[in-house]
Design a protein around this motif. Structure first.
Motif, mmCIF file in Angstrom:
data_model
loop_
_atom_site.group_PDB
_atom_site.id
_atom_site.type_symbol
_atom_site.label_atom_id
_atom_site.label_comp_id
_atom_site.label_asym_id
_atom_site.label_seq_id
_atom_site.Cartn_x
_atom_site.Cartn_y
_atom_site.Cartn_z
ATOM 1 N N THR A 28 2.925 0.680 -1.847
ATOM 2 C CA THR A 28 2.973 0.238 -0.464
ATOM 3 C C THR A 28 1.592 -0.241 -0.020
ATOM 4 O O THR A 28 0.602 -0.071 -0.742
ATOM 5 C CB THR A 28 3.419 1.384 0.465
ATOM 6 N N GLU A 29 1.542 -0.823 1.166
ATOM 7 C CA GLU A 29 0.259 -1.265 1.714
ATOM 8 C C GLU A 29 -0.688 -0.094 1.932
ATOM 9 O O GLU A 29 -1.903 -0.274 2.003
ATOM 10 C CB GLU A 29 0.494 -2.017 3.033
ATOM 11 N N GLU A 30 -0.119 1.122 2.013
ATOM 12 C CA GLU A 30 -0.932 2.322 2.195
ATOM 13 C C GLU A 30 -1.381 2.924 0.873
ATOM 14 O O GLU A 30 -2.052 3.960 0.850
ATOM 15 C CB GLU A 30 -0.139 3.377 2.991
ATOM 16 N N GLU A 34 7.764 13.659 0.322
ATOM 17 C CA GLU A 34 6.610 14.286 0.965
ATOM 18 C C GLU A 34 5.366 13.403 0.944
ATOM 19 O O GLU A 34 4.395 13.663 1.652
ATOM 20 C CB GLU A 34 6.305 15.629 0.287
ATOM 21 N N LYS A 35 5.373 12.343 0.153
ATOM 22 C CA LYS A 35 4.192 11.474 0.041
ATOM 23 C C LYS A 35 4.043 10.521 1.218
ATOM 24 O O LYS A 35 2.958 9.966 1.435
ATOM 25 C CB LYS A 35 4.275 10.632 -1.250
ATOM 26 N N TYR A 36 5.103 10.327 1.967
ATOM 27 C CA TYR A 36 5.098 9.274 2.976
ATOM 28 C C TYR A 36 4.565 9.780 4.313
ATOM 29 O O TYR A 36 4.820 10.923 4.712
ATOM 30 C CB TYR A 36 6.494 8.680 3.105
ATOM 31 N N VAL A 39 11.086 13.154 11.610
ATOM 32 C CA VAL A 39 10.781 12.972 10.186
ATOM 33 C C VAL A 39 11.244 11.560 9.839
ATOM 34 O O VAL A 39 12.432 11.249 9.919
ATOM 35 C CB VAL A 39 11.498 14.013 9.309
ATOM 36 N N MET A 40 10.293 10.721 9.463
ATOM 37 C CA MET A 40 10.587 9.309 9.251
ATOM 38 C C MET A 40 10.513 8.973 7.768
ATOM 39 O O MET A 40 9.432 8.890 7.197
ATOM 40 C CB MET A 40 9.608 8.448 10.061
ATOM 41 N N GLU A 41 11.674 8.793 7.164
ATOM 42 C CA GLU A 41 11.745 8.518 5.735
ATOM 43 C C GLU A 41 11.777 7.008 5.501
ATOM 44 O O GLU A 41 12.653 6.476 4.822
ATOM 45 C CB GLU A 41 12.936 9.247 5.132
ATOM 46 N N CYS A 42 10.804 6.352 6.103
ATOM 47 C CA CYS A 42 10.619 4.920 5.965
ATOM 48 C C CYS A 42 9.618 4.725 4.833
ATOM 49 O O CYS A 42 8.480 5.188 4.934
ATOM 50 C CB CYS A 42 10.099 4.354 7.279
ATOM 51 N N THR A 43 10.015 4.055 3.765
ATOM 52 C CA THR A 43 9.234 4.094 2.532
ATOM 53 C C THR A 43 8.782 2.734 2.017
ATOM 54 O O THR A 43 8.107 2.670 0.996
ATOM 55 C CB THR A 43 10.069 4.771 1.426
ATOM 56 N N ASN A 84 -0.342 -3.662 12.290
ATOM 57 C CA ASN A 84 0.499 -4.499 11.439
ATOM 58 C C ASN A 84 1.932 -4.001 11.505
ATOM 59 O O ASN A 84 2.206 -2.820 11.235
ATOM 60 C CB ASN A 84 -0.010 -4.464 9.992
ATOM 61 N N ILE A 85 2.858 -4.892 11.828
ATOM 62 C CA ILE A 85 4.261 -4.503 12.011
ATOM 63 C C ILE A 85 4.903 -3.962 10.734
ATOM 64 O O ILE A 85 5.938 -3.311 10.777
ATOM 65 C CB ILE A 85 5.069 -5.701 12.564
ATOM 66 N N THR A 86 4.277 -4.208 9.580
ATOM 67 C CA THR A 86 4.853 -3.729 8.322
ATOM 68 C C THR A 86 4.336 -2.359 7.906
ATOM 69 O O THR A 86 4.810 -1.797 6.915
ATOM 70 C CB THR A 86 4.566 -4.720 7.181
ATOM 71 N N TYR A 87 3.363 -1.801 8.633
ATOM 72 C CA TYR A 87 2.848 -0.488 8.248
ATOM 73 C C TYR A 87 3.941 0.575 8.384
ATOM 74 O O TYR A 87 4.841 0.465 9.227
ATOM 75 C CB TYR A 87 1.670 -0.089 9.132
ATOM 76 N N LEU A 88 3.837 1.611 7.566
ATOM 77 C CA LEU A 88 4.776 2.721 7.650
ATOM 78 C C LEU A 88 4.483 3.533 8.905
ATOM 79 O O LEU A 88 3.321 3.728 9.285
ATOM 80 C CB LEU A 88 4.654 3.610 6.409
ATOM 81 N N PRO A 89 5.519 4.036 9.586
ATOM 82 C CA PRO A 89 5.300 4.787 10.829
ATOM 83 C C PRO A 89 4.687 6.156 10.561
ATOM 84 O O PRO A 89 4.918 6.768 9.514
ATOM 85 C CB PRO A 89 6.714 4.919 11.400
ATOM 86 N N ILE A 90 3.903 6.633 11.542
ATOM 87 C CA ILE A 90 3.318 7.964 11.455
ATOM 88 C C ILE A 90 3.551 8.686 12.774
ATOM 89 O O ILE A 90 3.816 8.071 13.807
ATOM 90 C CB ILE A 90 1.809 7.924 11.145
#
Length: 525
Positions: free
Chosen positions: A357-359, A379-381, A393-397, A419-425
């Motif tokens: 991912t970008e992260e 758990e990595k996300y 709990v956001m399982e957006c991967t 950035n609109i494509t970043y994973l949510p936190i």
């Protein structure tokens, strides 16, 4: 011969969007469509769209269609239905057939927005009744309320195959398996995950080798394929099904553009033969534009922006706005379009293998091959956190252009970033109210509310639920894992459905606390 300043072929998302932009500037506009209802594919799409507010995020496709039709009517667009365009010539003469009548029209400009057609694959028995395209299945279910079959096998794991598989389940059909010759799932991981958690198995690197039956489908055999996509003898698996649904890609319906004398190219990344255009859709024939899937297969959100671009270009071409005004509007639309063309599934990344991912998080191979994350992987996300009390709990991967969860939270608990494509936190120091707006707004149904420890040995998990019948409070059943296996007994605490959720029910189930981070679907006992 009737003359119009702009003639548009196709009343789908791109055609209507183009018509609105032209007509609201006072341009005499007519739209021809071969169907009996306008809106194209939008009225088949009961799922919520990805993107941002500008892109109609978290709004269901048919609702977007209704909005476009209303906007077109208010702008004075003339829409002619049951009208098949059978000819388009270099001087922008359009030939239309309605019933037994053939009419000729002349356009000062023409926008072709004919969309795309479903691809098919052949195998022994593929002509049997019961072998249908995914689009046909959507039409039957979502427009006419008819089940395509009782037990169905889906061929194709792109977004269409994944979305239609889920909609088949919503319609009360059983999906026996989801099959794809490719070694990895082609669509969004969140779409695959919501199918997997209902218990549908995925068979990647498999293809259909035979459909069984005499006068209709009674079963299907699939086989594993080698690196050359040839079936491997001895790997056959048989499924007792009455329907085979195919979602094996789309091809631009560009025949009219070729007829008109446009320069064409064969471009596999765009889906096949497409016109050569500038960045705003103008072809090699001056005053002739292409918009939407006919110029390259993308999402409906992109098609609508492309349509608006074509409408603005036509307005400048005809003298209804200045070049400066055009450039200003196009710059804004281009920015919107580019935001949708980011992330792992961007057109520029087609054919490329994305490994992280970008992260910098490694892409889950289990997700790509089986449709779900393992408990260790999830758990990595960054959206997966452990907190006291109710929390999201956001399982957006995967990096997909989408941010409605950020906008939906009234307390600012969720953030995407610049950035609109970043994973949510989950924002530091935030406190969840448990309102559930994030769960309901998530277009991929990848957000859950979890209370990991209720103090009595149990936990609660709130999941998005769009199936009938809706379980009643207190009803017993099972909590299912991410791959659809029964994990534990579960009791329905509540089922909430308010207008703001837009028909996504929020089902809260009580499970043993050791399954708080594993139970992701409820199945009645």
């Amino acid at each position: 011969m009737k003359r119009y300043e702009v003639i548009i072929v196709g009343a789908g998302p791109s055609g209507l969007s183009a018509a609105i932009e032209a007509a609201k500037r006072g341009i005499k506009t007519i739209v021809f469509d071969e169907n009996e209802k306008p809106g194209g594919q939008l009225f088949k799409q009961i799922h919520k769209f990805f993107g941002s507010k500008k892109h109609h995020a978290k709004i269901r496709g048919f609702k977007i269609g209704e909005e476009l039709l209303k906007e077109a009517d208010e702008a004075g667009v003339e829409v002619v239905l049951n009208a098949t365009v059978i000819g388009l010539y270099a001087d922008k003469e359009v030939v239309v057939r309605r019933g037994d009548e053939v009419s000729h029209y002349k356009g000062d400009t023409v926008i072709v927005a004919t969309g795309a057609a479903e691809n098919m694959v052949t195998f022994p028995g593929w002509t049997l009744p019961g072998v249908i395209g995914a689009g046909a299945a959507q039409t039957m279910m979502n427009l006419h309320g008819i089940k395509p079959g009782k037990k169905i096998l889906m061929l194709g794991s792109g977004n269409v195959g994944l979305v239609v598989s889920f909609q088949l389940l919503q319609a009360g059909c059983e999906v026996a398996a989801l099959v794809d010759a490719a070694p990895k799932i082609g669509g969004y991981g969140v779409h695959a995950s919501k199918v997997a958690r209902t218990g549908v198995p995925f068979y990647l690197s498999h293809t259909i080798t035979k459909a069984h039956g005499e006068d209709h489908v009674t079963g299907v055999t699939i086989s594993k394929v080698d690196e050359h996509f040839s079936p491997i003898e001895g790997t056959e698996k048989y499924f007792d099904v009455d329907t085979i649904c195919m979602a094996v890609g789309l091809s631009p319906m560009s025949q009219l553009l070729k007829m008109s004398g446009c320069q064409m190219e064969d471009n596999p990344k765009k889906g096949g033969q497409v016109p050569i255009t500038d960045e705003y859709g103008e072809t090699s024939v001056p005053g002739l534009f292409a918009a939407g899937d006919v110029s390259g297969i993308e999402e409906a959100s992109s098609a609508m922006i492309e349509g608006r671009m074509a409408g603005v270009c036509v307005a400048e071409y005809l003298g209804y706005c200045t070049e400066e005004e055009k450039e200003q509007i196009l710059a804004e639309l281009k920015e919107d379009l580019e935001s949708l063309r980011q992330g792992m599934f961007a057109p520029a990344n087609r054919g490329k293998e994305i490994t992280e991912t970008e992260e910098g998080i490694a892409v889950s191979k289990n997700l790509l091959q089986h449709g779900f994350l393992t408990e260790k992987e999830v758990e990595k996300y960054p959206g997966v956190v452990h907190k006291v009390g109710v929390h999201p709990v956001m399982e957006c991967t995967q990096n997909i252009p989408c941010n409605p969860c950020q906008d939906a939270c009234p307390r600012g608990c969720i953030t995407i970033g610049e950035n609109i494509t970043y994973l949510p936190i989950v924002a530091d120091g935030s406190k969840c109210s448990g309102c559930g707006m994030c769960v309901a707004s998530c277009s991929g149904q990848a957000i859950f509310l979890v209370d990991e420890d209720c103090g009595d040995g149990s936990a609660t998990v709130t999941v998005p639920y769009e199936f009938f019948p809706i379980p009643e409070e207190g009803s017993k059943g099972f909590g299912l894992s991410r791959n659809g296996e029964k994990l534990c007994e579960a009791t329905v605490v509540s089922v909430k459905s308010v207008a703001a959720y837009d028909h996504t029910n929020l089902l809260t189930m009580r499970v043993p606390k050791e399954y708080a981070m594993a139970a992701r679907f409820f199945k009645a006992g």
